[in-house]
Design a protein around this motif. Structure first.
Motif, PDB file in Angstrom:
ATOM      1  N   GLY A  35      -5.054  10.096 -12.932  1.00 12.20           N
ATOM      2  CA  GLY A  35      -5.078   9.042 -13.024  1.00 12.20           C
ATOM      3  C   GLY A  35      -3.644   8.345 -13.839  1.00 12.20           C
ATOM      4  N   ARG A  36      -4.069   7.662 -14.861  1.00 14.87           N
ATOM      5  CA  ARG A  36      -2.759   6.957 -15.559  1.00 14.87           C
ATOM      6  C   ARG A  36      -1.898   7.820 -16.161  1.00 14.87           C
ATOM      7  NH1 ARG A  36      -4.551   2.451 -19.763  1.00 14.87           N
ATOM      8  NH2 ARG A  36      -5.551   1.677 -17.848  1.00 14.87           N
ATOM      9  N   GLN A  37      -2.466   9.177 -16.790  1.00 14.96           N
ATOM     10  CA  GLN A  37      -1.262   9.920 -17.457  1.00 14.96           C
ATOM     11  C   GLN A  37      -0.523  10.466 -16.174  1.00 14.96           C
ATOM     12  OE1 GLN A  37      -2.634  13.297 -19.692  1.00 14.96           O
ATOM     13  NE2 GLN A  37      -4.145  11.881 -20.907  1.00 14.96           N
ATOM     14  N   LEU A  38      -1.022  10.962 -14.891  1.00 20.40           N
ATOM     15  CA  LEU A  38      -0.106  11.429 -13.759  1.00 20.40           C
ATOM     16  C   LEU A  38       0.693  10.127 -13.280  1.00 20.40           C
ATOM     17  CD1 LEU A  38       0.216  13.322 -11.722  1.00 20.40           C
ATOM     18  CD2 LEU A  38      -1.705  12.551 -10.430  1.00 20.40           C
ATOM     19  N   ARG A  39       0.442   9.125 -13.178  1.00 18.46           N
ATOM     20  CA  ARG A  39       1.215   8.368 -12.878  1.00 18.46           C
ATOM     21  C   ARG A  39       2.298   7.851 -13.782  1.00 18.46           C
ATOM     22  NH1 ARG A  39       0.158   3.929  -9.520  1.00 18.46           N
ATOM     23  NH2 ARG A  39       1.125   2.562 -10.941  1.00 18.46           N
ATOM     24  N   HIS A  40       2.072   7.870 -15.112  1.00 18.44           N
ATOM     25  CA  HIS A  40       3.037   7.653 -16.222  1.00 18.44           C
ATOM     26  C   HIS A  40       4.170   9.015 -15.900  1.00 18.44           C
ATOM     27  CE1 HIS A  40       5.031   6.678 -19.926  1.00 18.44           C
ATOM     28  NE2 HIS A  40       4.920   7.986 -20.309  1.00 18.44           N
ATOM     29  N   ALA A  71      -4.221  13.204  -5.013  1.00 18.02           N
ATOM     30  CA  ALA A  71      -3.524  12.341  -3.847  1.00 18.02           C
ATOM     31  C   ALA A  71      -3.603  10.757  -3.912  1.00 18.02           C
ATOM     32  CB  ALA A  71      -4.016  13.020  -2.722  1.00 18.02           C
ATOM     33  N   ARG A  72      -4.766  10.422  -4.176  1.00 19.88           N
ATOM     34  CA  ARG A  72      -5.158   9.122  -4.360  1.00 19.88           C
ATOM     35  C   ARG A  72      -4.238   8.376  -5.304  1.00 19.88           C
ATOM     36  NH1 ARG A  72     -10.560  10.379  -2.260  1.00 19.88           N
ATOM     37  NH2 ARG A  72     -11.204  10.683  -4.373  1.00 19.88           N
ATOM     38  N   THR A  73      -4.109   8.931  -6.380  1.00 22.16           N
ATOM     39  CA  THR A  73      -3.548   8.431  -7.604  1.00 22.16           C
ATOM     40  C   THR A  73      -2.048   8.174  -7.064  1.00 22.16           C
ATOM     41  OG1 THR A  73      -5.002   9.283  -9.218  1.00 22.16           O
ATOM     42  CG2 THR A  73      -2.649   8.545  -9.769  1.00 22.16           C
ATOM     43  N   LEU A  74      -1.634   9.492  -6.513  1.00 21.30           N
ATOM     44  CA  LEU A  74       0.128   9.453  -6.225  1.00 21.30           C
ATOM     45  C   LEU A  74       0.527   8.436  -5.126  1.00 21.30           C
ATOM     46  CD1 LEU A  74       0.566  13.504  -6.116  1.00 21.30           C
ATOM     47  CD2 LEU A  74       1.302  11.568  -7.857  1.00 21.30           C
ATOM     48  N   LEU A  75      -0.672   8.286  -4.135  1.00 15.15           N
ATOM     49  CA  LEU A  75      -0.569   7.185  -3.126  1.00 15.15           C
ATOM     50  C   LEU A  75      -0.448   5.666  -3.791  1.00 15.15           C
ATOM     51  CD1 LEU A  75      -2.749   8.626  -0.288  1.00 15.15           C
ATOM     52  CD2 LEU A  75      -0.126   8.368  -0.101  1.00 15.15           C
ATOM     53  N   THR A  76      -0.565   5.481  -4.911  1.00 16.77           N
ATOM     54  CA  THR A  76      -0.640   4.153  -5.590  1.00 16.77           C
ATOM     55  C   THR A  76       0.525   3.912  -6.336  1.00 16.77           C
ATOM     56  OG1 THR A  76      -1.647   4.741  -7.767  1.00 16.77           O
ATOM     57  CG2 THR A  76      -3.242   4.161  -6.135  1.00 16.77           C
ATOM     58  N   LEU A  77       1.656   4.857  -6.212  1.00 11.05           N
ATOM     59  CA  LEU A  77       2.874   4.900  -6.879  1.00 11.05           C
ATOM     60  C   LEU A  77       3.620   3.855  -6.078  1.00 11.05           C
ATOM     61  CD1 LEU A  77       3.579   8.468  -7.608  1.00 11.05           C
ATOM     62  CD2 LEU A  77       3.094   6.955  -9.434  1.00 11.05           C
ATOM     63  N   PRO A  78       4.706   3.099  -6.836  1.00  5.61           N
ATOM     64  CA  PRO A  78       5.621   2.321  -5.895  1.00  5.61           C
ATOM     65  C   PRO A  78       6.167   3.202  -4.812  1.00  5.61           C
ATOM     66  CG  PRO A  78       5.903   2.192  -8.392  1.00  5.61           C
ATOM     67  CD  PRO A  78       5.068   3.084  -8.133  1.00  5.61           C
ATOM     68  N   PRO A  79       6.387   2.559  -3.653  1.00  2.00           N
ATOM     69  CA  PRO A  79       7.235   3.241  -2.671  1.00  2.00           C
ATOM     70  C   PRO A  79       8.436   4.310  -2.775  1.00  2.00           C
ATOM     71  CG  PRO A  79       6.467   1.365  -1.677  1.00  2.00           C
ATOM     72  CD  PRO A  79       6.328   1.185  -3.277  1.00  2.00           C
TER      73      PRO A  79
END
Length: 259
Positions: A35-40, A71-79
């Protein structure tokens, strides 16, 4: 110039959501929860100069949702960030976990009881731990092999008491996760060099798949659905009925008080 690849290890309940990983994987690996930790973490590493980030789901086969959730979290990253991320295969599966536990059990004197421990998951994941413990018992000389679910039932205290009631003079804990139980003398499932070797193999395979096939792993992992193939019956490995075999007794830990 060689591509600068940063590695992120994302953990679920098998690693206390990443908190148990730094001591095993080392400081060069960024260990996080999902989740958020991964995105950051991904964004920070790319901003700091990494050409690409390879994310490895750190499961030993008992966290069925971790890969798809990652995978779902990574797909929410900016392109612009998502295009520089590759998702590796999971760290290990239950076959590898069983093999590592059997190797650890082989170093324990046969007269000792074995206590296979891991953080509690859902009902299927906990049942899988019992299946793995059954295989450790089946292929080894130990008369008593029990299970403790950290944060679940049976907990560590109840499982240790059960081993004592069954006649064990000594109980050795075998962690089936990256979380060590509060039992003196417990060794990690994998040494740091062994864990680093497995991680490097996953990262290497992911990068090769990306450069040769153009596959970043995200689409395949997102489509992943956990499948439990034996919730109501024995797995193919189960060649003997539970009970007595080879003069030994396998006893599943019970959620009921030991009389």
């Amino acid at each position: 110039m060689a591509e600068r690849v940063a590695v992120v290890a994302v953990g679920g309940h098998e690693s206390a959501h990443g908190a148990a990983l730094p001591g095993v994987l080392g400081p060069e690996v960024t260990s996080v929860a999902g989740g958020r930790q991964l995105r950051h973490a991904v964004g920070a590493l790319l901003a700091a100069g990494a050409d690409r980030v390879c994310v490895v789901p750190i499961t030993l086969g008992r966290d069925a949702a971790l890969v798809a959730d990652t995978a779902r979290t990574l797909l929410t990253l900016p392109p612009a960030e998502r295009d520089r991320v590759v998702l590796a295969r999971p760290f290990a599966g239950t076959e590898q976990l069983t093999g590592w536990l059997r190797a650890a059990a082989a170093r324990v004197p046969a007269r000792a009881a074995l206590l296979v421990t891991a953080p509690a998951g859902d009902a299927h994941e906990d049942a899988e731990l019992y299946r793995i413990a059954r295989l450790v018992w089946q292929h080894g000389p130990h008369r008593i092999v029990e299970v403790a679910l950290l944060g679940g039932d049976p907990d560590l205290g109840r499982a240790l008491e059960r081993c004592r009631v069954l006649g064990a003079a000594r109980t050795i804990a075998l962690p089936a996760s990256f979380v060590l139980p509060a039992v003196p003398g417990t060794a990690p499932l994998l040494t740091a060099p062994a864990a680093a070797g497995v991680l490097a193999a996953r990262v290497g395979a992911a990068m090769e798949r990306l450069h040769t096939l153009g596959d970043d792993g995200l689409a395949t992992a997102r489509a992943h659905r956990p499948v439990h193939t034996h919730p109501d019956g024995p797995a193919p490995d189960h060649r003997h009925a539970l009970g007595r075999a080879h003069g030994r007794e396998f006893v599943h830990a019970s959620p009921f008080p030991v009389a």
